[in-house]
Enzyme design. Structure first.
Site, short mmCIF file in Angstrom:
data_model
loop_
_atom_site.label_atom_id
_atom_site.label_comp_id
_atom_site.label_asym_id
_atom_site.label_seq_id
_atom_site.Cartn_x
_atom_site.Cartn_y
_atom_site.Cartn_z
N HIS A 35 -25.75 -40.50 -38.94
CA HIS A 35 -24.44 -40.56 -39.64
C HIS A 35 -23.86 -41.98 -39.65
CE1 HIS A 35 -24.25 -36.25 -40.02
NE2 HIS A 35 -24.32 -36.07 -38.71
N ASP B 184 -30.88 -28.91 -34.69
CA ASP B 184 -29.68 -28.08 -34.84
C ASP B 184 -29.84 -27.12 -36.03
OD1 ASP B 184 -29.58 -30.27 -36.51
OD2 ASP B 184 -27.58 -30.94 -35.88
C1 FKS Z 1 -18.28 -28.32 -36.18
C2 FKS Z 1 -17.79 -29.67 -36.68
C3 FKS Z 1 -18.89 -30.68 -36.84
C4 FKS Z 1 -19.59 -32.88 -36.08
C5 FKS Z 1 -21.05 -32.58 -36.20
C6 FKS Z 1 -21.88 -33.82 -35.97
C7 FKS Z 1 -23.36 -33.57 -36.11
C8 FKS Z 1 -24.18 -34.71 -35.58
C9 FKS Z 1 -25.68 -34.61 -35.87
C10 FKS Z 1 -26.41 -35.78 -35.22
F1 FKS Z 1 -27.70 -35.70 -35.42
F2 FKS Z 1 -25.99 -36.92 -35.70
F3 FKS Z 1 -26.22 -35.80 -33.92
N1 FKS Z 1 -18.73 -31.73 -35.91
N2 FKS Z 1 -17.21 -27.35 -36.14
O1 FKS Z 1 -26.22 -33.42 -35.34
O2 FKS Z 1 -25.95 -34.60 -37.24
ZN ZN Z 2 -26.91 -32.50 -36.95
#
Ligand code: FKS
Ligand code: ZN
Length: 347
Positions: free
Chosen positions: A159, A284
């Protein structure tokens, strides 16, 4: 498979992120990497090596000088305000507001970020630079002839853009490794991003370029974080036109749809005929992930690795997301062993 790992990731341990209207414990925690390392030691053959030190030059090849300076100083400026809690931004410049870097740390945090889920702590800079070195060491090994390497790094990177952080990411490890490959012998590199979330940072870094093909499979940004990038009509710009492929999927899509997108992406990479591939490996997409609405079972990750191996390319895997801490190890190891098992049979 060769794994690159450093304990320095533990230097970044955020306490809270803003989620569901509350300050909650961070999902992106050191235990994730600890579990992956333990699972690799237990069940995936191959050496585990420490990262080499590359200095800031390869980081500067991707990230802007002001942003690097900000990341380096952010914690000290924050602490100088007498604060000991995690540093988080509070407001952003949107439509009609001016984009001028403020002097105050609160303004800088806003200027260089896009969410309130990505705390900066005392050790963030050290952990983030080591994570970049972990990915760079993997890239160096690929250049030396290694057919597969796994950069077990955190904080994650996809990101993070040239000049902003967010989504738990500060330096874009996969992008820094990709640029290093290009600067040292590779003419073309394909990036396959299979994290559940769109790799907005990686896309924007390479959006104007034809020597990097970026392919991403992710939840539709109309329904899922990061919301403002990742649509299928984003195909690249200028020289980069046609070298960005987004394959957004419904939030709760099934396994067949997900693998269909994987095959589409792999076909595009194969047609591109790159010298090597970098995989932004997020797990994920797992059915029990606490922040995602996805569908893959642990055993599916074996097929993911096997299909990637069918490209017949040297592959650098770079860790991104995956928050079901108990299963994150087996899910990652399944991708890696799925990959090496095909490779072994091919030899
Ligand atoms: C959930 C809200 C989402 C942010 C999610 C970030 C994901 C990060 C990612 C990385 F690989 F960069 F770590 N919050 N209710 O998994 O893409
Ligand atoms: Zn992610």
């Amino acid at each position: 498979m060769l794994t690159i790992y450093s304990d320095d990731h533990r230097l970044h341990r955020g306490r809270v992120e803003l989620n569901d209207g509350k300050l909650q414990p961070c999902y992106e925690c050191p235990e994730r990497a600890d579990v992956i390392l333990e699972t690799i030691k237990r069940s995936a053959p191959g050496d585990i090596i420490a990262p080499l030190e590359f200095g800031l030059r390869p980081v500067r090849a991707v990230h802007k000088p002001r942003y690097i300076e900000f990341l380096r100083q952010a914690w000290d400026l924050w602490a100088a305000e007498g604060r000991s809690c995690d540093a988080l931004p509070l407001n952003w410049a949107v439509r009609g507001m001016r984009q001028i870097e403020p002097d105050h740390i609160d303004g800088k945090l806003s200027y260089f970020s896009f969410d309130a889920g990505t705390p900066i702590t005392a050790g963030t800079w050290s952990a983030a630079t080591t994570a970049a070195n972990v990915a760079l060491t993997g890239a160096a090994k690929i250049l030396e002839g290694e057919r597969g390497a796994f950069a077990l790094c955190r904080p994650p990177g996809h990101h993070a853009a040239a000049d902003y952080f967010g989504g738990y990411c500060f330096l874009n490890n996969a992008a820094v490794a990709t640029q290093y490959l290009l600067d040292n012998d590779a003419a073309r590199v394909a990036i396959l991003d299979i994290d559940y979330h769109h790799g907005n940072g990686t896309q924007s870094i390479f959006y104007d370029r034809s020597n990097v093909l970026f392919v991403s499979i992710h939840a539709d940004p109309l329904q899922e974080y990061p919301y403002f990038l990742g649509h299928s009509d984003e195909q690249g710009r200028g020289d980069g036109k046609g070298y960005n492929l987004n394959l957004p999927l419904r939030r709760r899509c099934g396994v067949n749809e997900w693998f269909g997108a994987l095959d589409t992406g792999l076909q595009r990479i194969s047609d591109y005929a790159p010298d090597c591939a970098v995989v932004s490996l997020g797990v994920d997409t797992y059915i029990d992930d606490p922040i995602s609405q996805a569908c893959l079972e642990s055993s599916d990750y074996l097929s993911v690795g096997a299909r990637i191996a069918q490209l017949g390319l040297p592959v650098l895997f770079v860790l991104e997301g995956g928050y079901a801490v108990n299963d994150v190890g087996i899910n990652v190891v399944n991708v890696l062993t799925g990959f090496t098992d095909v490779r072994r049979r091919a030899r």
